[in-house]
Motif scaffolding. Structure first.
Motif, PDB file in Angstrom:
ATOM      1  N   PHE A  91       0.135   0.648  12.978  1.00 19.59           N
ATOM      2  CA  PHE A  91       1.501   0.263  12.618  1.00 19.59           C
ATOM      3  C   PHE A  91       2.487   0.462  13.759  1.00 19.59           C
ATOM      4  CE2 PHE A  91       1.692  -0.669   8.109  1.00 19.59           C
ATOM      5  CZ  PHE A  91       0.468  -0.199   7.656  1.00 19.59           C
ATOM      6  N   GLY A  92       3.522  -0.377  13.773  1.00 17.06           N
ATOM      7  CA  GLY A  92       4.693  -0.129  14.591  1.00 17.06           C
ATOM      8  C   GLY A  92       5.606   0.876  13.919  1.00 17.06           C
ATOM      9  N   GLU A  93       6.729   1.187  14.591  1.00 14.69           N
ATOM     10  CA  GLU A  93       7.624   2.220  14.070  1.00 14.69           C
ATOM     11  C   GLU A  93       8.577   1.710  13.000  1.00 14.69           C
ATOM     12  OE1 GLU A  93       7.868   5.561  17.525  1.00 14.69           O
ATOM     13  OE2 GLU A  93       9.424   4.016  17.529  1.00 14.69           O
ATOM     14  N   PHE A 148      -8.334   5.228   2.751  1.00 16.68           N
ATOM     15  CA  PHE A 148      -7.526   5.806   3.819  1.00 16.68           C
ATOM     16  C   PHE A 148      -6.408   6.675   3.242  1.00 16.68           C
ATOM     17  CE2 PHE A 148      -9.063   2.811   7.030  1.00 16.68           C
ATOM     18  CZ  PHE A 148      -9.472   1.746   6.253  1.00 16.68           C
ATOM     19  N   ARG A 157      14.718  -1.425  16.181  1.00 14.30           N
ATOM     20  CA  ARG A 157      14.556  -0.362  15.201  1.00 14.30           C
ATOM     21  C   ARG A 157      15.573  -0.487  14.061  1.00 14.30           C
ATOM     22  NH1 ARG A 157      12.059   4.376  16.446  1.00 14.30           N
ATOM     23  NH2 ARG A 157      12.213   4.690  14.199  1.00 14.30           N
ATOM     24  N   PHE A 175       0.546   8.111   2.046  1.00 17.02           N
ATOM     25  CA  PHE A 175       0.115   6.888   1.370  1.00 17.02           C
ATOM     26  C   PHE A 175      -1.403   6.845   1.293  1.00 17.02           C
ATOM     27  CE2 PHE A 175       4.018   4.440   1.071  1.00 17.02           C
ATOM     28  CZ  PHE A 175       4.810   4.980   2.071  1.00 17.02           C
ATOM     29  N   TYR A 197      -2.672   7.561   4.937  1.00 20.98           N
ATOM     30  CA  TYR A 197      -1.721   7.413   6.025  1.00 20.98           C
ATOM     31  C   TYR A 197      -0.566   8.385   5.790  1.00 20.98           C
ATOM     32  CZ  TYR A 197      -3.662   3.136   8.060  1.00 20.98           C
ATOM     33  OH  TYR A 197      -4.460   2.217   8.706  1.00 20.98           O
ATOM     34  N   PHE A 252      -1.851  -0.556  -0.699  1.00 24.07           N
ATOM     35  CA  PHE A 252      -1.290   0.797  -0.639  1.00 24.07           C
ATOM     36  C   PHE A 252      -0.847   1.293  -2.009  1.00 24.07           C
ATOM     37  CE2 PHE A 252      -0.846   1.787   3.837  1.00 24.07           C
ATOM     38  CZ  PHE A 252      -0.963   0.558   4.440  1.00 24.07           C
ATOM     39  N   TYR A 271       4.677  -6.031   6.545  1.00 23.53           N
ATOM     40  CA  TYR A 271       4.902  -5.378   5.268  1.00 23.53           C
ATOM     41  C   TYR A 271       6.392  -5.076   5.108  1.00 23.53           C
ATOM     42  CZ  TYR A 271      -0.077  -4.255   4.588  1.00 23.53           C
ATOM     43  OH  TYR A 271      -1.432  -4.314   4.388  1.00 23.53           O
ATOM     44  N   GLN A 288       3.608   9.191   6.957  1.00 21.23           N
ATOM     45  CA  GLN A 288       4.826   8.662   7.585  1.00 21.23           C
ATOM     46  C   GLN A 288       5.828   9.799   7.709  1.00 21.23           C
ATOM     47  OE1 GLN A 288       7.130   5.782   5.298  1.00 21.23           O
ATOM     48  NE2 GLN A 288       7.633   4.661   7.148  1.00 21.23           N
ATOM     49  N   LEU A 348       7.682  -3.311   8.373  1.00 18.45           N
ATOM     50  CA  LEU A 348       6.628  -2.709   9.181  1.00 18.45           C
ATOM     51  C   LEU A 348       5.623  -3.765   9.611  1.00 18.45           C
ATOM     52  CD1 LEU A 348       6.004   0.457   7.018  1.00 18.45           C
ATOM     53  CD2 LEU A 348       7.035   0.423   9.270  1.00 18.45           C
ATOM     54  N   LEU A 360      -2.476   6.740  10.743  1.00 19.48           N
ATOM     55  CA  LEU A 360      -3.694   7.069  10.009  1.00 19.48           C
ATOM     56  C   LEU A 360      -3.921   8.568  10.041  1.00 19.48           C
ATOM     57  CD1 LEU A 360      -6.243   6.031   8.568  1.00 19.48           C
ATOM     58  CD2 LEU A 360      -7.361   6.053  10.801  1.00 19.48           C
ATOM     59  N   LEU A 396      -4.367  -3.823   4.013  1.00 19.62           N
ATOM     60  CA  LEU A 396      -4.651  -2.732   3.098  1.00 19.62           C
ATOM     61  C   LEU A 396      -3.813  -2.864   1.834  1.00 19.62           C
ATOM     62  CD1 LEU A 396      -5.894  -1.586   5.703  1.00 19.62           C
ATOM     63  CD2 LEU A 396      -5.022   0.641   5.028  1.00 19.62           C
ATOM     64  N   LYS A 407      -9.903   8.859   6.981  1.00 11.35           N
ATOM     65  CA  LYS A 407     -10.508   7.720   6.311  1.00 11.35           C
ATOM     66  C   LYS A 407     -11.919   8.063   5.873  1.00 11.35           C
ATOM     67  CE  LYS A 407     -12.112   5.787  10.675  1.00 11.35           C
ATOM     68  NZ  LYS A 407     -11.865   4.788  11.743  1.00 11.35           N
ATOM     69  N   GLU A 451       9.744   7.256  11.263  1.00  8.19           N
ATOM     70  CA  GLU A 451       8.615   6.705  12.013  1.00  8.19           C
ATOM     71  C   GLU A 451       7.810   5.725  11.170  1.00  8.19           C
ATOM     72  OE1 GLU A 451       7.932  10.836  14.568  1.00  8.19           O
ATOM     73  OE2 GLU A 451       6.215   9.714  13.783  1.00  8.19           O
ATOM     74  N   GLY A 452       6.889   5.027  11.840  1.00  6.48           N
ATOM     75  CA  GLY A 452       5.963   4.162  11.131  1.00  6.48           C
ATOM     76  C   GLY A 452       4.817   4.969  10.542  1.00  6.48           C
ATOM     77  N   LEU A 453       3.815   4.276   9.996  1.00  7.89           N
ATOM     78  CA  LEU A 453       2.682   4.948   9.377  1.00  7.89           C
ATOM     79  C   LEU A 453       1.623   5.262  10.413  1.00  7.89           C
ATOM     80  CD1 LEU A 453       4.055   3.509   6.893  1.00  7.89           C
ATOM     81  CD2 LEU A 453       1.766   3.465   5.880  1.00  7.89           C
TER      82      LEU A 453
END
Lengths: 112, 114
Positions: free
Chosen positions: B105-107, A34, B9, A89, A36, A102, B35, A38, B90, A46, A100, A49, A42-44
């Motif tokens: 994933f969340g933020e 994968f 957050r 990532f 990813y 990373f 994570y 970011q 995360l 996708l 996963l 893949k 913000e979060g990750l």
């Protein structure tokens, strides 16, 4: 155990330049691979893949090909934009309930 | 679309406080993960859960515990916060039996321990 190695950066490019971010992995069997992304704050998400050898994942102009012989999954884009500035990532999984594994992430900065 | 929601957050806590980080997913996923993300270290797995009331240690479980009382909710607990737990946390989820193993994933929750 499994591991992922990627260039850490920061990588700084000018807009419209060609991008390559290298990723190599160590894992037994046939992992899924994968990329990813970011974006700041913000979060990750996708990006793309590939689940078997020679598969090519692609999305938003980015591509990566699963190369079993070189255990690599390099990310490429022909012409980057300022909006591509983010942390990228590389990751793998052998499936099941496991998460996963990373790489440490590559910070990409695109200058106008 | 899959949605993973982290309740806070940004948090600022003091050393020794008990901290709860909450995560909820709305896609009926069996597997959930916590994570920790730190500059230069990437993402490191703290704990994961493959079913209600089940939990497994990840790579760095020390100083943390988790709770999964309902399928959609996975909580990370810092029993006595310390400054070295200042980090971005995360939460992620995925379904079982899918060969791709994609995580959602969340933020993120940015925790500062003073």
């Amino acid at each position: 155990g499994d591991s992922v190695t990627q260039m850490e950066g920061p990588v700084t490019l000018s807009e419209e330049a060609f991008l390559t971010i290298n990723c190599t992995y160590t894992a037994t069997g046939y992992p899924s691979l994968f990329w990813y992304v970011q974006y700041p704050g913000e979060g990750l998400q996708l990006l793309l893949k590939a689940t078997k050898a020679d598969d090519k994942g692609s999305n938003k102009g980015f591509e990566a090909t699963y190369r079993k012989e070189t255990t690599s999954f390099h990310l490429e884009k022909g012409s980057v934009q300022v909006s591509d500035s983010a942390v990228y990532f590389c990751a793998l999984t052998r499936g099941g309930a496991d998460g996963l594994t990373f790489g440490k992430g590559t910070h990409l900065i695109i200058q106008p | 679309d899959v949605k993973v929601t982290q309740s806070s957050r940004y948090l600022v806590k003091r050393t020794g406080e008990k901290v709860f980080l909450e995560c909820v997913q709305d896609m009926d996923h069996e597997n959930m993960f916590w994570y920790r993300q730190d500059p230069g270290l990437g993402l490191r797995l703290i704990y994961f859960s493959y079913d209600v009331k089940m939990k497994e240690k990840g790579d760095i479980p020390e100083g943390y515990s988790v709770s999964r009382e309902k399928k959609e909710r996975f909580s990370l607990i810092l029993e006595s916060a310390s400054t070295n737990q200042t980090s971005m946390y995360l939460c992620a989820s995925k379904t079982s039996g899918v060969y791709t193993g994609e995580l959602f994933f969340g933020e993120g929750s940015r925790l500062t321990v003073l």
